[in-house]
Design a protein around this motif. Structure first.
Motif, PDB file in Angstrom:
ATOM      1  N   THR A 147      -0.077  57.901 -10.946  1.00  0.00           N
ATOM      2  CA  THR A 147       0.485  56.923 -10.006  1.00  0.00           C
ATOM      3  C   THR A 147      -0.604  56.340  -9.105  1.00  0.00           C
TER       4      THR A 147
ATOM      5  N   ASN B 191      -2.381  53.855 -11.060  1.00  0.00           N
ATOM      6  CA  ASN B 191      -1.569  52.633 -11.169  1.00  0.00           C
ATOM      7  C   ASN B 191      -1.657  51.776  -9.909  1.00  0.00           C
ATOM      8  N   VAL B 192      -1.631  52.420  -8.768  1.00  0.00           N
ATOM      9  CA  VAL B 192      -1.750  51.667  -7.520  1.00  0.00           C
ATOM     10  C   VAL B 192      -3.039  50.856  -7.538  1.00  0.00           C
TER      11      VAL B 192
ATOM     12  N   PRO C 289      -0.758  47.665  -9.575  1.00  0.00           N
ATOM     13  CA  PRO C 289       0.104  47.959  -8.418  1.00  0.00           C
ATOM     14  C   PRO C 289       1.545  47.495  -8.599  1.00  0.00           C
TER      15      PRO C 289
ATOM     16  N   VAL D 118       4.301  50.046  -9.361  1.00  0.00           N
ATOM     17  CA  VAL D 118       4.627  51.131  -8.436  1.00  0.00           C
ATOM     18  C   VAL D 118       5.571  50.620  -7.342  1.00  0.00           C
TER      19      VAL D 118
ATOM     20  N   THR E 270       6.191  53.924  -2.403  1.00  0.00           N
ATOM     21  CA  THR E 270       5.240  54.855  -3.021  1.00  0.00           C
ATOM     22  C   THR E 270       3.833  54.301  -2.871  1.00  0.00           C
ATOM     23  N   ARG E 271       3.734  53.034  -3.188  1.00  0.00           N
ATOM     24  CA  ARG E 271       2.431  52.380  -3.106  1.00  0.00           C
ATOM     25  C   ARG E 271       1.835  52.524  -1.706  1.00  0.00           C
ATOM     26  N   GLN E 272       2.674  52.294  -0.732  1.00  0.00           N
ATOM     27  CA  GLN E 272       2.221  52.397   0.651  1.00  0.00           C
ATOM     28  C   GLN E 272       1.671  53.789   0.956  1.00  0.00           C
TER      29      GLN E 272
ATOM     30  N   GLU F 124      -1.619  54.187  -0.725  1.00  0.00           N
ATOM     31  CA  GLU F 124      -2.677  53.412  -0.061  1.00  0.00           C
ATOM     32  C   GLU F 124      -3.113  54.070   1.241  1.00  0.00           C
TER      33      GLU F 124
END
Lengths: 350, 350
Positions: free
Chosen positions: A23, A26-27, A31, A34, A38-40, A43
């Motif tokens: 994951t 992937n971000v 991106p 995602v 989740t991305r946040q 990051e």
DNA sequence: CTGAAAGCGCTTACAG
DNA sequence: CTGAAAGCGCTTACAG
């Protein structure tokens, strides 16, 4: 006290963010796959750990090094022209905008140097090359083309088939502009101080001069010899010692270096540049603007050449969309008018 | 038709040689562990397949990139001094002798640029840095030292504690040599054209001048202003317009650029360089040897500086034995005497 | 002296 | 949308 940079890996970021390594990857690389929250989280973890993907690991996996090879030649002794310095800087900067860096190496000139290129390729150290210092019968474009290696040359192939992509300066157009400028300020006897035939670059420049003369109804007059400032001085001296009615009122020089020699020949005869005899050079070297020199010269758009070379190469690598248009780009130099060609005679046509 | 470079791996070499991958690796990295005939077989296979270890794979495993970071600054417009061009070439060549290459990058000056260094470190893209364009209060040496990053600077820290390894030119010694040379050929009123206080490099140079004057019983006379050739010309003009008995007979300039300005001031007054007034510059820029210029100047041993910087850095990295001696190397420039300081007056002492 | 195994840190199909 | 698995090509202890 470990440096903050030393630790973080995909793994540690994943742990901190509470997700899998996949994951996190992937971000970074896709991106959109995602979910926003989740991305946040990921990051935030990246920022907190100051994480950067390890370049070697990424290269090993993707088979892309994100490195552009550039062979740096020793500047010839006495070289006045820092053009390649600016070129390398422009290449480096343009490359950085896409996550690429420049790998510098040295190599002998000619085919003896191809081994170094081959070695970098075999090591997968670079993805492609930007070539400079191209010369007549340069073996590199043909060889790289055969090997299927992406490259862009600064400078066209002057002999043989025109292989591969290149960006170059339109020396002929520049010289045409110089002649037109001199004609516009009243000059009618304009001579050209050049290099011997066969240099590619020199032939191109004299061709632009000759074409402009013919178009304007002037008699082309070309003198040539191998060398730099010393030669320019000797060639100019011979022209200036002509009978007054035949003596050129303007000298177009194949390079700033010849032009410095020509200025010297003027000084030795008590002739004032710009007033008595106009002088134009090519390259707009730094010395051209020294007080007391003030040489009119053609300036090459080096930064643009570097930028376009990189874009072409990244296009070949599939990193950016290949710019539309031909495999070749010819950019015009621009005339920088200084005191050495200020109107001696009022324009006869306006 | 795949390129010969694309295929070979440790695996394929091992297959061809009929040994395990490990043995091939040993031949490369610890040949003494392998029986001679086995080694021969492996070496043959390596040659046949043109095998080179994949750099990314090797780096990933060894955690050594064999890349030296070098930040390339844009040459200031009008810069006459291609010194960094030669430096980068020397660094690249010296690095190649040990299997290292140079990774070029750009960065803003000052602490704003530290991010770029940090990023390369976090990516493990480089093993260390060679610094150039060092300035007073440069944040890089301190920061790199704190981070524990190996680096060598071309140029000492002029302010604050002297952190890290560096190689530099002994500007003071060079200026002393210039004054001694002028004194030996008969000059007694020798002035110095310099930069404002606080530039580090400029202060060093003027110190050498002053020390030499005092030792020789001459009155030091220093004029200073910010800038290049235009400033040199103005400062020289003021000195040359002095009353005859106070007028300096020799001008020592902090740079070739100031010296060009000084030469211009001479020409404007009908004074002949070398005959009427001697002029000495610093850097031995290419323009110094142009016909009609012939400027005496101090030449920096750039190639040696590049070479020693690399050796020091490789020493810090444990690749070569750290050269014995201190963390700092100060190299002397050499005076190149040209027409601008040929004996005007026969030496008074011999 | 030689070989089987682990692992460097990442990305990329592939299931779930 | 997310996770477990394989593998890029190499080197380095570790057995045999």
């Amino acid at each position: 006290m470990a440096t903050p940079e030393s630790g973080a890996t995909l793994e540690s970021v994943a742990t901190v963010a509470g997700v899998s390594r996949q994951t996190v990857s992937n971000v970074l690389n896709a991106p959109e796959r995602v979910a926003p929250e989740t991305r946040q989280r990921v990051e935030d973890a990246i920022r907190e750990l100051r994480y950067r993907p390890n370049r070697s690991a990424r290269s090993l996996r993707t088979r892309i090094s994100r490195l552009i090879g550039y062979c740096i030649q020793p500047a010839p002794a006495g070289n006045l022209n820092p053009v390649l310095d600016r070129f390398v800087h422009a290449v480096t900067e343009s490359a950085a905008a896409h996550g690429f860096h420049v790998l510098l190496f040295t190599a002998p000139t000619g085919s003896a140097g191809l081994d170094r290129y081959a070695e970098l390729l075999a090591q997968r150290a670079v993805d492609g090359f930007v070539l400079a210092d191209t010369v007549v019968a340069d073996p590199r474009p043909g060889w790289l083309t055969e090997q299927g290696v992406p490259f862009v040359a600064f400078g066209r192939s002057w002999s043989g088939p025109d292989r591969g992509h290149w960006v170059d300066v339109d020396g002929a157009a520049g010289m045409t502009e110089a002649v037109e400028h001199l004609h516009a300020i009243g000059h009618r006897r304009i001579a050209f101080i050049g290099w011997p035939e066969g240099s590619g670059v020199g032939d191109d420049r004299v061709a632009g001069y000759t074409a402009a003369c013919l178009r304007l109804g002037l008699d082309p007059r070309v003198v040539r010899a191998e060398g730099g400032a010393g030669t320019g001085r000797a060639l100019a001296a011979a022209l200036l010692d002509d009978a007054a009615e035949a003596r050129p009122t303007a000298l177009v020089c194949v390079s700033d270096e010849s032009a410095y020699g020509a200025l010297r020949a003027l000084a030795e005869r008590g002739l004032r540049p710009g007033e008595d005899v106009a002088v134009v050079g090519f390259d707009d070297t730094p010395a051209a603007r020294l007080p007391g020199v003030d040489l009119t010269s053609l300036s090459q758009p080096i930064e643009q050449i570097g930028h376009e070379s990189v874009l072409m190469l990244l296009g070949l690598l599939g990193v950016v969309e290949l710019p539309p248009g031909p495999e070749h780009r010819l950019l015009r130099p621009s005339l920088v008018v200084r005191a050495s060609s200020r109107p001696a005679v009022p324009p006869t046509e306006a």
